[in-house]
Design a protein around this motif. Sequence first.
Motif, PDB file in Angstrom:
ATOM      1  N   ASN A  83       0.831  -1.201   0.000  1.00  0.00           N
ATOM      2  CA  ASN A  83       0.000   0.000   0.000  1.00  0.00           C
ATOM      3  C   ASN A  83       0.869   1.256   0.000  1.00  0.00           C
ATOM      4  OD1 ASN A  83       0.870   0.092   2.703  1.00  0.00           O
ATOM      5  ND2 ASN A  83      -1.037   1.079   3.349  1.00  0.00           N
ATOM      6  N   LEU A  84       0.196   2.402  -0.072  1.00  0.00           N
ATOM      7  CA  LEU A  84       0.903   3.679  -0.171  1.00  0.00           C
ATOM      8  C   LEU A  84       1.693   3.969   1.099  1.00  0.00           C
ATOM      9  CD1 LEU A  84       1.325   6.159  -1.980  1.00  0.00           C
ATOM     10  CD2 LEU A  84      -0.659   7.201  -0.870  1.00  0.00           C
ATOM     11  N   GLY A  85       1.142   3.583   2.283  1.00  0.00           N
ATOM     12  CA  GLY A  85       1.861   3.802   3.529  1.00  0.00           C
ATOM     13  C   GLY A  85       3.149   3.017   3.590  1.00  0.00           C
ATOM     14  N   ALA A  86       3.126   1.753   3.108  1.00  0.00           N
ATOM     15  CA  ALA A  86       4.346   0.962   3.084  1.00  0.00           C
ATOM     16  C   ALA A  86       5.387   1.598   2.174  1.00  0.00           C
ATOM     17  CB  ALA A  86       4.025  -0.467   2.630  1.00  0.00           C
ATOM     18  N   GLU A  87       4.934   2.144   1.037  1.00  0.00           N
ATOM     19  CA  GLU A  87       5.868   2.810   0.125  1.00  0.00           C
ATOM     20  C   GLU A  87       6.475   4.049   0.776  1.00  0.00           C
ATOM     21  OE1 GLU A  87       5.694   5.114  -4.184  1.00  0.00           O
ATOM     22  OE2 GLU A  87       4.250   3.518  -3.730  1.00  0.00           O
ATOM     23  N   ARG A  88       5.652   4.822   1.517  1.00  0.00           N
ATOM     24  CA  ARG A  88       6.170   6.033   2.157  1.00  0.00           C
ATOM     25  C   ARG A  88       7.146   5.705   3.275  1.00  0.00           C
ATOM     26  NH1 ARG A  88       5.489   8.936   6.566  1.00  0.00           N
ATOM     27  NH2 ARG A  88       4.005   7.432   7.406  1.00  0.00           N
ATOM     28  N   ILE A  89       6.832   4.665   4.089  1.00  0.00           N
ATOM     29  CA  ILE A  89       7.678   4.346   5.243  1.00  0.00           C
ATOM     30  C   ILE A  89       8.957   3.648   4.821  1.00  0.00           C
ATOM     31  CG2 ILE A  89       7.784   2.952   7.351  1.00  0.00           C
ATOM     32  CD1 ILE A  89       4.791   3.449   7.696  1.00  0.00           C
ATOM     33  N   LYS A  90       8.857   2.680   3.912  1.00  0.00           N
ATOM     34  CA  LYS A  90       9.996   1.822   3.596  1.00  0.00           C
ATOM     35  C   LYS A  90      10.760   2.256   2.348  1.00  0.00           C
ATOM     36  CE  LYS A  90       7.717  -2.158   5.754  1.00  0.00           C
ATOM     37  NZ  LYS A  90       8.637  -2.333   6.878  1.00  0.00           N
ATOM     38  N   GLY A  91      10.122   3.031   1.479  1.00  0.00           N
ATOM     39  CA  GLY A  91      10.834   3.553   0.319  1.00  0.00           C
ATOM     40  C   GLY A  91      10.736   2.701  -0.927  1.00  0.00           C
ATOM     41  N   TRP A  92      10.223   1.468  -0.853  1.00  0.00           N
ATOM     42  CA  TRP A  92      10.083   0.616  -2.032  1.00  0.00           C
ATOM     43  C   TRP A  92       8.759   0.900  -2.732  1.00  0.00           C
ATOM     44  CZ3 TRP A  92      13.016  -1.885   1.846  1.00  0.00           C
ATOM     45  CH2 TRP A  92      14.211  -2.487   1.422  1.00  0.00           C
ATOM     46  N   ARG A  93       8.771   0.864  -4.039  1.00  0.00           N
ATOM     47  CA  ARG A  93       7.538   0.900  -4.797  1.00  0.00           C
ATOM     48  C   ARG A  93       7.016  -0.520  -4.947  1.00  0.00           C
ATOM     49  NH1 ARG A  93       6.588   5.584  -7.479  1.00  0.00           N
ATOM     50  NH2 ARG A  93       5.280   4.480  -8.986  1.00  0.00           N
ATOM     51  N   ALA A  94       5.726  -0.650  -5.259  1.00  0.00           N
ATOM     52  CA  ALA A  94       5.119  -1.982  -5.327  1.00  0.00           C
ATOM     53  C   ALA A  94       5.838  -2.881  -6.315  1.00  0.00           C
ATOM     54  CB  ALA A  94       3.640  -1.854  -5.695  1.00  0.00           C
ATOM     55  N   GLU A  95       6.174  -2.364  -7.506  1.00  0.00           N
ATOM     56  CA  GLU A  95       6.817  -3.202  -8.518  1.00  0.00           C
ATOM     57  C   GLU A  95       8.222  -3.629  -8.108  1.00  0.00           C
ATOM     58  OE1 GLU A  95       6.883   1.173  -9.855  1.00  0.00           O
ATOM     59  OE2 GLU A  95       5.461  -0.289  -9.021  1.00  0.00           O
ATOM     60  N   ASP A  96       8.827  -2.915  -7.101  1.00  0.00           N
ATOM     61  CA  ASP A  96      10.170  -3.279  -6.657  1.00  0.00           C
ATOM     62  C   ASP A  96      10.174  -4.367  -5.598  1.00  0.00           C
ATOM     63  OD1 ASP A  96      11.143  -1.289  -8.324  1.00  0.00           O
ATOM     64  OD2 ASP A  96      11.007   0.241  -6.748  1.00  0.00           O
ATOM     65  N   ILE A  97       9.092  -4.475  -4.832  1.00  0.00           N
ATOM     66  CA  ILE A  97       9.113  -5.353  -3.662  1.00  0.00           C
ATOM     67  C   ILE A  97       8.231  -6.576  -3.798  1.00  0.00           C
ATOM     68  CG2 ILE A  97       7.219  -4.253  -2.407  1.00  0.00           C
ATOM     69  CD1 ILE A  97      10.579  -5.501  -0.970  1.00  0.00           C
ATOM     70  N   LEU A  98       7.185  -6.526  -4.650  1.00  0.00           N
ATOM     71  CA  LEU A  98       6.292  -7.683  -4.780  1.00  0.00           C
ATOM     72  C   LEU A  98       7.078  -8.905  -5.215  1.00  0.00           C
ATOM     73  CD1 LEU A  98       3.116  -6.099  -6.454  1.00  0.00           C
ATOM     74  CD2 LEU A  98       3.432  -6.755  -4.068  1.00  0.00           C
ATOM     75  N   GLY A  99       6.853 -10.018  -4.518  1.00  0.00           N
ATOM     76  CA  GLY A  99       7.559 -11.256  -4.821  1.00  0.00           C
ATOM     77  C   GLY A  99       8.840 -11.432  -4.045  1.00  0.00           C
ATOM     78  N   ARG A 100       9.285 -10.436  -3.287  1.00  0.00           N
ATOM     79  CA  ARG A 100      10.493 -10.559  -2.485  1.00  0.00           C
ATOM     80  C   ARG A 100      10.131 -10.922  -1.045  1.00  0.00           C
ATOM     81  NH1 ARG A 100      14.606  -5.616  -3.453  1.00  0.00           N
ATOM     82  NH2 ARG A 100      15.664  -6.890  -1.860  1.00  0.00           N
TER      83      ARG A 100
END
Length: 657
Positions: free
Chosen positions: A303-320
């Motif tokens: 979600n957008l909060g995870a992107e703001r807190i952790k810095g990863w975009r969805a396409e960068d982190i999904l599947g990791r």
Amino acid sequence: MREPPIRSPARYWADRPLAIKGLVVIALPLAVLLGSLLSLYLASNAEARAEDDVRRAFAIQRDTYQVHALLAEAAAGVRGYVLTRDDRFLAPFREAQREVPSSMARLDKAIEDADVRDHFEELQVLEAEKRAGLRQIVDLARAGNLAEANVEDALLANKLALDEVRVTIDDIQRREAVVLDERRARVEQVRSGFLILTAISALIGLLGSLSAVYLFSTGIVRRVRKLEGNAEALARGERLTASPEEADEVGRLAQRLVRASALLHDREDDLRASEERFRLVIEKVRDYGIFALDQNGMVTSWNLGAERIKGWRAEDILGRHFSSFYPSETRDHLPGEMLERARKNGSAEDEGWRVRKDGSRFWANVVITALRDERGKLRGFAKVTRDMTERRRSEEALKAAREEAEAASRAKSEFLSRTSHELRTPLNAILGFGQLLEIDEDDFASNHREAIGQITKAGRHLLSLINDLLDIASIEAGSSDLRIETLDLGILLEEAYSLARPIVASASLNFELERASVEIPVRADARRVTQIILNLVGNAAKYNRDGTFVRLTCQAEGAQVQVMVEDDGPGIAEAAAKRLFTPFDRLGQQDRAKVEGTGLGLALSKSLAESMGGEIGFEALPKGSRFWFSLARAELPANSTPGHITEDATESKCPTN
């Protein structure tokens, strides 16, 4: 006006409530069974009565034969006795006298036939005459009054009487034989009717059972099977079709299943829409990082909060794997431990350092929740992350400030203690020289003597101030020694009263002591209790300029004992009372300029009372004031002595205030 449609018997039966159907199904065979049992019971009673009649006929025949036999044997015995005078021949006579009456009584009770009853009544007369005649012959023979000719006449008469008895008994036997045949025929007739009735009852019972089974099958079983099929279809998620509107419980249950099927499908549609809305809401949340993991910990949503807190975009982190967010020192073990705790307990929570995409660290609160389906199978995990860095910084700043405040307090206590000790040394010298001068005051002028008095008086006041400062500093530093022991409070109050009486007398006030009528043991330090009392009594005496008394008293309340000092002075204003027990704060100083004081007495008394586990307080009276402090009440030992009740004194460090 249309007439209501005529319902068929089958539909009418199907619409009846299950209670009525159950009643019919149970009552029908039960009624048949009860009818059969009643008929069998009546037939059995009839057969039993017939058999009783047969047995009674046999008994009548037996008893009549027995009466005839007993009388005949008695007559033969009497004849032998008359001829021989041998008592052994009288045994049959005695037996007849004993048994014939009981046999006649049984016959009288058993005979019911009218013809037999007529013959029996003749038999009763003949039997009585026969036995009376035999007894008369025996009596005459015993008396020796019976001649030979008379013997023959008596025996002949006795024989004729016996013949009449035999004829009567034969009549009874013939009639009873007829009655017996009639009764045997009736028994056979009853048995035949019993067999026919049994067959009819069995047939009716079979028909009733078949009818009940048919009614149960058509009214309940068939429809319950259909209902079972609908339930299985509902479990598979299929939509049920409407069923006939039957009015009994099974019909209503079937209709409810249909409505439940429709409702479930409607709710499934709403759940799908709600899930979509929920997903959209989650994706827009900015303050919390909310994302999903599969069973192995791989990221499946972002979600957008995870992107703001952790810095990863969805396409960068999904599947990791989500261990990418952990620093190197915890990455190898903590992610797996968190998942295992969530599997076992349903959820797992942790706070610690996490890593952003750019390598910077942040303090995070993390909650991982296990997601399971309706069968309890694990589907994955939901992970919520909150950035707590600012809160941690605030807590660290607050901790540092608290440590600084504690250090400052310790420094203040050390300063007071050190300064007090350093002031006491030159002050002791001043007081010493002042006392020497007072010894030689006759050598000085009056104005010099007054100056010397002022010097020593000011020195003692300063020494008292220094001692109070040392006591407060020791208590705050946690180094004040207390000797806690069990004391008799009454004795302690009397000692304090004697010490404080000069102080009160100097103020021209009456000093009253009211102690309890019984011994009150307390746990306290005697020196510190006396010090508190002297402080309170001294204050009451100093400021009570318009009153008449100071009173010292006590009272026990449960596990506590209160010591109270009261006066009838001007009292303390409500606004000023809030500042009581504050060090160096002399209330109304402009009004108390003429009264000596440091403002430490009440503060020191408060510290001393609390160091002994008690409390101190103030109450305004209609005229005057009341100061009180509490002490812990103790058990009174058997071997108590006045003053110090026990010798179990213990050294105790008072707690830091």
